[in-house]
Write an enzyme that holds these catalytic residues in place. Structure first.
Site, PDB file in Angstrom:
ATOM      1  N   HIS A 228      -3.878  -0.373   6.570  1.00 18.37           N
ATOM      2  CA  HIS A 228      -2.790   0.605   6.541  1.00 18.37           C
ATOM      3  C   HIS A 228      -2.151   0.753   7.919  1.00 18.37           C
ATOM      4  CE1 HIS A 228      -4.929   2.407   2.800  1.00 18.37           C
ATOM      5  NE2 HIS A 228      -4.362   1.254   2.569  1.00 18.37           N
TER       6      HIS A 228
ATOM      7  N   HIS B 198     -11.224  -3.113   7.356  1.00 15.73           N
ATOM      8  CA  HIS B 198     -11.177  -4.368   6.583  1.00 15.73           C
ATOM      9  C   HIS B 198     -11.305  -5.615   7.456  1.00 15.73           C
ATOM     10  CE1 HIS B 198     -10.196  -1.846   3.225  1.00 15.73           C
ATOM     11  NE2 HIS B 198      -9.050  -1.483   3.741  1.00 15.73           N
TER      12      HIS B 198
ATOM     13  N   ASP C  35       0.823  -1.214   0.000  1.00 11.39           N
ATOM     14  CA  ASP C  35       0.000   0.000   0.000  1.00 11.39           C
ATOM     15  C   ASP C  35       0.852   1.256   0.000  1.00 11.39           C
ATOM     16  OD1 ASP C  35      -1.265  -2.379   1.423  1.00 11.39           O
ATOM     17  OD2 ASP C  35      -3.024  -1.185   0.989  1.00 11.39           O
TER      18      ASP C  35
HETATM   19 FE   FE2 Z   1      -6.136  -2.396  -0.510  1.00 10.30          FE
END
Ligand code: FE2
Length: 422
Positions: free
Chosen positions: A246, A217, A41
């Site tokens: 993240h 998520h 990411d």
């Molecule tokens: Fe992603």
């Protein structure tokens, strides 16, 4: 082997400087890339710059990118400003369109690293970039070459490769992962073909994590876990790398949400520094447990489950840090894997904020393979390679956490004598 190359068009005298890169060691239990950088990411922000400068300082021989590379798919809509929740800020944006100059800029940004170090990539959700007529993944497919034919997958969305004594399996979370699909049957064949005498380490990587205790998520790819986890466990995959969330999180060895010394070590490094900012909330924080449909995957369905045993029995979220979550921190950074021999690998997570001072590891462990303990189903010889001894289990988890002084001493012994201490 060292390759020297120039890029450009020699007919119009538009050639780059000469660069070189080294290929990976041939498969074998006694040769490994010196350092493998793992990045997720990344994006293209000042934090991404800090990450890449830090990676370059750590001098990797191989770079593993676990998806969500450029974030070029939201550049036009956000005016380059980003949005921590794109669909909240832009509910009427029809598609997350691609913006090719952003991809070009990212390529130039990465050049100091990728002009001399091999980089292997796998797709994330930001690579989907839907266009008209259902066209997707065009930038990813066009800009990167992956050994899909060589690994018999014939798909750029999943493939495998060897780097010395480590076999890497790159999986696609945004294409069919079901037991009845072609990716699953390829994965089964690939795992069956691995010769653990030649490549003792098997490392898998894909974008969204199965084990994740952040609010963001949370359980998003539970369907994929339910389809594929048993197969990875059966073949004793050693380490799994993911991104998407993240932040940083390292799991204890786990299988089916239960601590298991023969499960993989799962590590999430979606902390490369992209424009969507860092994730800070845990699903076990008071009031932060997401609703089951808060985290909808961009591919596949929802398979959320309430835990059926253990401290979170009957609940969707834990009330404290889950026992399978060993360490978690909301900082940008990257990881470095140093495989020492067929038994030991040193994993170090480097925080960005430590890049400009004494570079203290944010998290560091030896990951220990214990094939005798875990009754391999693959073609593994019972004899350890020359100079290495298998260690006895030292704890319920075969991930051994050592103090920094012990690790330094251990590294020194390994370097000086080629032996492994217990
Ligand atoms: Fe992603």
């Amino acid at each position: 082997m060292t390759y020297y190359f120039k890029c450009g068009d020699s007919s119009v005298q538009a050639m780059s400087d000469e660069y070189s890169f080294k290929t990976m060691p041939s498969p074998g239990p006694n040769a490994y890339p010196s350092r493998i950088a793992v990045i997720g990411d990344l994006g293209l922000t000042s934090n991404s710059s800090t990450t890449i400068n830090h990676v370059i300082k750590n001098d990797p021989a191989l770079v593993l990118m676990v998806g969500d590379l450029t974030y070029a798919n939201q550049y036009l809509t956000t005016g380059g400003q980003g949005a921590s929740c794109f669909s909240c800020s832009f509910p009427n944006a029809p598609i997350r369109e691609t913006y090719q100059p952003r991809w070009d800029g990212w390529g130039r940004f990465m050049e100091p690293l990728t002009s001399r170090v091999p980089m292997m990539v796998i797709e994330g959700n930001h690579e989907i970039e839907p266009q008209v007529d259902g066209i997707t993944f065009q930038s990813y497919l066009t800009r990167f070459a992956v050994p899909s034919e060589e690994s018999r997958s014939n798909s750029s969305f999943y493939y495998s490769f060897n780097a010395g004594g480590a076999h890497f399996i790159m999986l696609g979370a945004y294409v069919d992962y079901n037991i009845t699909g072609t990716q699953y049957s390829w994965l089964m064949d690939d795992l069956h073909r691995v010769n653990r005498s030649l490549t003792p380490w098997v490392v898998a990587a894909w974008h969204p994590p199965w084990y994740n205790s952040y609010n963001s998520h949370y359980q998003e790819f539970e369907c994929m876990r339910q389809e594929m986890e048993a197969l990875l466990y059966q073949y004793k995959v050693d380490i799994v790398f993911n991104g998407h969330v993240h932040a940083y999180e390292r799991m204890n060895r786990v299988y089916n949400y239960t601590l298991d010394p023969c499960g993989p070590v799962y590590i999430t490094v979606g902390d490369g520094g992209n424009i969507e900012k860092v994730d800070v909330d845990f699903a076990d924080d008071p009031g932060k447990c997401p609703k089951p449909d808060d985290n909808k995957p961009e591919f596949g369905g929802l398979c959320h489950l309430n835990f059926t045993s253990g401290p979170a029995k009957g609940n969707f979220c834990w009330s404290k840090q889950p026992e399978w979550s060993a360490y978690r921190e909301s900082s940008f950074g990257h990881g470095i894997l140093e495989v020492v021999n067929s038994t030991y690998a040193l994993w170090t997570w480097h925080r960005n904020q430590d890049a400009y001072k004494e570079d203290t590891p944010g998290d560091q462990i030896f990951i220990v393979r214990q094939p005798k303990l875990c009754s391999p189903t693959t073609k593994e010889t019972s004899d350890p390679p020359q100079g290495a001894q298998e260690s006895e289990p030292t704890s319920p988890s075969s991930t051994v956490i050592l103090s920094s002084k012990m690790m330094w001493l251990m590294s020194l012994l390994v370097a000086l004598f080629g032996i492994v201490v217990r």
